[in-house]
Scaffold this motif. Structure first.
Motif, PDB file in Angstrom:
ATOM      1  N   ALA A 164      -8.471   5.236  -2.628  1.00 29.78           N
ATOM      2  CA  ALA A 164      -8.205   5.902  -3.910  1.00 29.78           C
ATOM      3  C   ALA A 164      -8.244   7.425  -3.776  1.00 29.78           C
ATOM      4  CB  ALA A 164      -9.219   5.438  -4.957  1.00 29.78           C
ATOM      5  N   GLY A 165      -9.013   7.929  -2.830  1.00 34.31           N
ATOM      6  CA  GLY A 165      -9.150   9.376  -2.676  1.00 34.31           C
ATOM      7  C   GLY A 165      -7.863  10.088  -2.320  1.00 34.31           C
ATOM      8  N   VAL A 166      -6.884   9.366  -1.767  1.00 36.16           N
ATOM      9  CA  VAL A 166      -5.628  10.007  -1.386  1.00 36.16           C
ATOM     10  C   VAL A 166      -4.881  10.528  -2.610  1.00 36.16           C
ATOM     11  CG1 VAL A 166      -4.087   7.980  -1.492  1.00 36.16           C
ATOM     12  CG2 VAL A 166      -3.671   9.760   0.209  1.00 36.16           C
ATOM     13  N   ASN A 167      -5.184   9.968  -3.784  1.00 31.49           N
ATOM     14  CA  ASN A 167      -4.513  10.440  -5.003  1.00 31.49           C
ATOM     15  C   ASN A 167      -4.811  11.906  -5.303  1.00 31.49           C
ATOM     16  OD1 ASN A 167      -3.162   8.037  -5.814  1.00 31.49           O
ATOM     17  ND2 ASN A 167      -5.117   7.181  -6.462  1.00 31.49           N
ATOM     18  N   PHE A 168      -5.954  12.406  -4.826  1.00 31.76           N
ATOM     19  CA  PHE A 168      -6.308  13.808  -5.075  1.00 31.76           C
ATOM     20  C   PHE A 168      -5.588  14.749  -4.118  1.00 31.76           C
ATOM     21  CE2 PHE A 168      -9.839  11.322  -6.769  1.00 31.76           C
ATOM     22  CZ  PHE A 168      -9.988  11.898  -8.012  1.00 31.76           C
TER      23      PHE A 168
END
Length: 407
Positions: A164-168
């Motif tokens: 999910a962190g790749v969205n940032f």
């Protein structure tokens, strides 16, 4: 509720392809990845690396020494930093494991060491700098699970492009725009500080750390924009792009090589899994370290893990009334269970279906056999050697030390 989903696929424009074709790859370009990775390898070749008991990461003292040798060392602000406060070292450790260079061996009661895989080193030395770069990029993107180095990203997929962190890092796509303050705040935890450091080491971003756990600035380079937009796969869910990891083609056998060879004439081969010698049987030391006892078995390669479990329990005078499982690792550090058939876990292999020959074992590897899920007797299995003779069954050849009582 049914959703209309669409795959987001990004292909190279002529301008993007030119960026990759004109990029120079060397020990220090596009950043210091290869130079620092080789420093890590040289230390492992010189002496086994002591690992921590819990996360099985390089111990702090070793991490600090390697950090001082790096081109751009991390600068922990704590008086007593831990290994996690050296994200560049931890990132390089992930590459060593997922590229197949490092094997973990047992060295006593819950003592672990990282040793070099000589077969992979022989391959590595035959590759050009460009081939080395894309081999490591492949290992990171397709096999870089956080759990391999004892970390947890709290996502269904704990690799960089699937978490999910790749969205940032993106606004639908990856761009050269600086990452916003909110992203800078959460990236070290949501993406993993080690992954952030690898972005820099691969030359995909320019970044500044405010301290060892807080980012001050991060911005993709043109190379980073091109490669991440090309490799990343996501699902468009009513206007929301959900990360799904790498493009499927990268997960195929030699997938990265097939993808990048048309881009660069200097790419002829990449790292590939080492060939495993097939033996007719194996010599296995089975140890209960805490009780200082050992049993040595000769096990035919065709024996099932069910049969091996029965032989271990018999050798230690244990009953066979409880459930059990084997804990294994492949050559890239990815762990998996092979369980008693009565556990009936989905998508898990069972001990009555898997033979010893089905596991990619080489001398020096180890497995863990867990018996009785309440007490959890943990037996360590060390693969001593392979032999070309096949006994009629599993043979106990040596017993040292008094076995503990089961109950």
């Amino acid at each position: 509720m049914a959703f209309d989903t669409a795959m987001i696929l990004i292909k190279f424009s002529p301008e993007s392809l030119k960026i990759v074709q004109e990029q120079t790859f060397s020990d220090v370009q596009p950043c210091s990845l290869l130079q620092d990775f080789n420093r890590f390898l040289n230390r492992v070749m010189a002496q086994p690396v002591p690992l921590s008991k819990g996360k099985r990461q390089p111990i702090q003292k070793w991490a600090a020494l390697l950090n001082d040798e790096l081109t751009e060392p991390d600068s922990p602000t704590l008086k007593r930093p831990l290994t996690i406060h050296y994200p560049s070292v931890l990132g390089l450790y992930l590459l060593v494991r997922t590229a197949g260079f490092g094997r973990i061996i047992t060295a006593g009661t819950r003592k672990f060491q990282l040793v070099i895989n000589d077969t992979m080193m022989a391959q590595w030395q035959q590759l050009s700098a460009t081939e080395q770069y894309f081999s490591l990029l492949d290992a990171w993107l397709t096999r870089g699970h956080a759990g391999i180095i004892g970390e947890d990203l709290g996502s269904r997929d704990d690799r960089i492009l699937g978490c999910a962190g790749v969205n940032f890092l993106r606004q639908g796509l990856f761009t050269e725009d600086p990452i916003r303050p909110l992203g800078l705040e959460v990236l070290p935890s949501q993406l993993g500080a080690y992954n952030v450091s690898l972005l820099r080491l691969f030359g995909l971003v320019k970044l500044q750390w405010q301290d060892s756990r807080q980012l001050k600035h991060l911005q993709f380079t043109p190379l980073g924009v091109v490669l991440f937009n090309r490799f990343h796969k996501s699902i468009d869910l009513e206007g929301l792009a959900i990360p799904r990891g790498c493009e499927d083609e990268l997960y195929e056998v030699d997938g990265m090589q097939k993808v990048v060879q048309p881009w660069r004439e200097d790419i002829r081969q990449l790292l590939h899994p080492p060939k495993i010698d097939a033996f007719k049987s194996y010599i296995i030391n089975v140890l209960l370290f805490a009780y200082k006892c050992r049993r040595t078995l000769i096990v035919p390669a065709e024996a099932t893990l069910d049969q091996l479990a029965n032989a271990i329990l018999s050798a230690f005078s244990f009953s066979n009334h409880q459930l059990f499982y084997f804990f294994c690792e492949d050559c890239y550090g990815h762990s998996y269970h092979i369980e008693h058939p009565l556990l009936q876990q989905p998508d898990v292999d069972h001990t009555d279906d898997i033979c010893l020959k089905d596991l990619p074992l080489v001398p020096g590897d180890h497995l863990t056999f867990i018996y009785d899920l309440d007490i959890e007797w943990a037996f360590t299995l060390q693969i001593v050697d392979g032999v070309d003779e096949k006994p009629d069954g599993i043979i106990l050849t040596e017993a040292k030390g008094e076995a503990p009582r089961e109950y």
